[in-house]
Scaffold this active site. Structure first.
Site: not given
Ligand SMILES: *Cc1c(COP(=O)(O)O)cnc(C)c1O
Length: 416
Positions: A93, A115, A384
């Site tokens: 991220k 969000e 990830s």
């Protein structure tokens, strides 16, 4: 193939998917972002600054690691992983968030909103806002605020304001709607840091661009380590940012099988999972600013989704991936909660790695397919994120099958 080489009048469309469907009041703001992003993309200094920042702040490049024990145990292809889990805040991220931080600064804005569902994107955004000196507000469904206490704690202590959204099912899609509302009111000084490669153009392109750092590095690294390109690349798909990130490193070669792994939850059946493509349960629609496959009923109302991995629990899918799937450039599979639990145990016991529950979906499919491949074939799995955040979910999931006994009795079986 250049995905972003749009046809005349079709900017932001991937086949029939994508587009910009927003209230007219946001038109100028979106145009401003498009223009600024184009400038960044054409400025070689921008990517250099982006890369250096990630190097210093997040420890990039993240390594590619061979998994000899798991490969031997499965008796087929050689498995390698791209270690996005080693990033600051524990997942890929941060790549997107740092890129949009630089963009926000260039736009001259001083406030960011985002969000978040599981809290990973909110957490990453809060660190970025602290570093860049932006005011920061994070929208999160009330249900998620309660489920993800540790991430809320860190966001608040990093100086972000966390808003518990009370609308709808009080989860991710409701947080997105609330975020769009804030943006309409405060667009003069505010940038919306969207967390995945979804939403109105240019977000799918922009987030894919920032996440392409995963594929650029991985391509070079696997050639250095294994001497050639992988035969298959696996990545989990929530909104679709880590997957499109790694796939971009391998899209030019026709014979590489790119596999997206969705959340199969409790298995096929509407409302039991979050798989848009593998289970063929979604249909094309327009929502949240763009056109893609959504999990919705015949009236266009969004369905509830279910997954052991909060980060994969989303109703829509990256319009670029939807297009690539339609053209058979990317294959889609789903992993159920039970399969994820078993794969996590295997990866932990053989290699001592703790993938996030999201990332473990990619391992499920790789583990299922590796045995039927030959020993000199190569698999690359995008890990990830790391599993630390999942400690309570995993403890719950493992309670019913005597995990502790398993560790004690079976760990030896997976030894060298
Ligand atoms: C958020 C998240 C995902 C899902 O998002 P994508 O945009 O599909 O990549 C996957 N893995 C981890 C660890 C995440 O935090």
């Amino acid at each position: 193939m250049d995905l972003f080489d749009f046809e005349e009048g079709r900017e932001g469309y991937y086949g029939q998917y994508g587009g910009t469907f927003l209230p007219e009041i946001l038109t100028t703001t979106i145009e401003e972002i498009k223009h600024c992003f184009r400038e960044c993309k054409n400025d070689p200094g921008f990517w250099a600054e982006y890369e250096q920042l990630l190097q210093e702040y997040s420890g990039r490049p993240t390594p590619v690691t061979h998994l000899p024990n798991l490969s031997r145990k499965l008796g087929g292809a050689q498995i390698y992983v791209k270690r996005e889990d080693l990033n600051h805040t524990g997942s890929h991220k941060i790549n997107n968030v740092i890129g949009q931080g630089l963009l926000t600064r260039r736009l001259g804005k001083t406030r960011v909103i985002a969000e978040t569902g599981a809290g990973q994107h909110g957490f990453a955004t809060a660190t970025m806002a602290a570093k860049f000196g932006f005011e920061c507000k994070i929208y999160m469904g009330e249900v998620d605020v309660k489920r993800q206490r540790p991430n809320v704690f860190w966001m608040e202590n990093l100086g972000a304001e966390v808003v518990a959204v009370q609308d709808g099912q009080k989860t991710l899609k409701d947080a997105i709607n609330e975020c769009l509302r804030d943006w309409v009111t405060n667009m003069a000084n505010t940038h919306y840091v969207l967390g995945t490669a979804c939403g109105p153009h240019p977000f799918p392109e922009m987030v894919s661009y920032f996440q392409s750092i995963i594929g650029r590095e991985a391509k070079r690294q696997i050639h250095e380590l294994a001497g050639r390109a992988p035969d298959r690349v696996y990545a989990c798909v929530g909104g679709g940012s880590n997957s499109i990130g790694i796939f971009q490193g391998f899209m030019d070669e026709d014979n590489i099988d790119l596999v997206g792994c969705e959340a199969g939850g409790m298995g096929p059946g509407l409302g039991r999972h979050a798989s848009r493509l593998a289970y063929h349960d979604a249909s094309v629609g327009v929502a949240q600013g763009y056109k893609t496959y959504f999990l919705q009923n015949d009236d266009g109302n969004m369905l509830e989704t279910q997954s052991i991995a909060a980060g994969l629990d989303y109703i829509g899918i990256n319009p670029i991936l939807a297009h690539l799937w339609e053209h058979k450039k990317v294959r889609f599979e789903a992993a159920t909660n039970d399969e994820v639990r078993e794969a996590l145990k295997l990866v932990m016991a053989t290699e001592g790695l703790i993938p996030a529950l999201e990332s473990t979906h990619a391992f499920v499919t790789a583990i299922a397919e590796a045995p039927s491949m030959s020993k000199d074939e190569i698999i690359l799995v995008n890990m990830s994120g790391r599993g630390d955040k999942d400690i309570f979910t995993v403890a719950d999931a493992l309670e019913d099958d005597h995990w502790k006994a398993f560790i004690k009795n079976k760990a030896g079986e997976y030894g060298r």
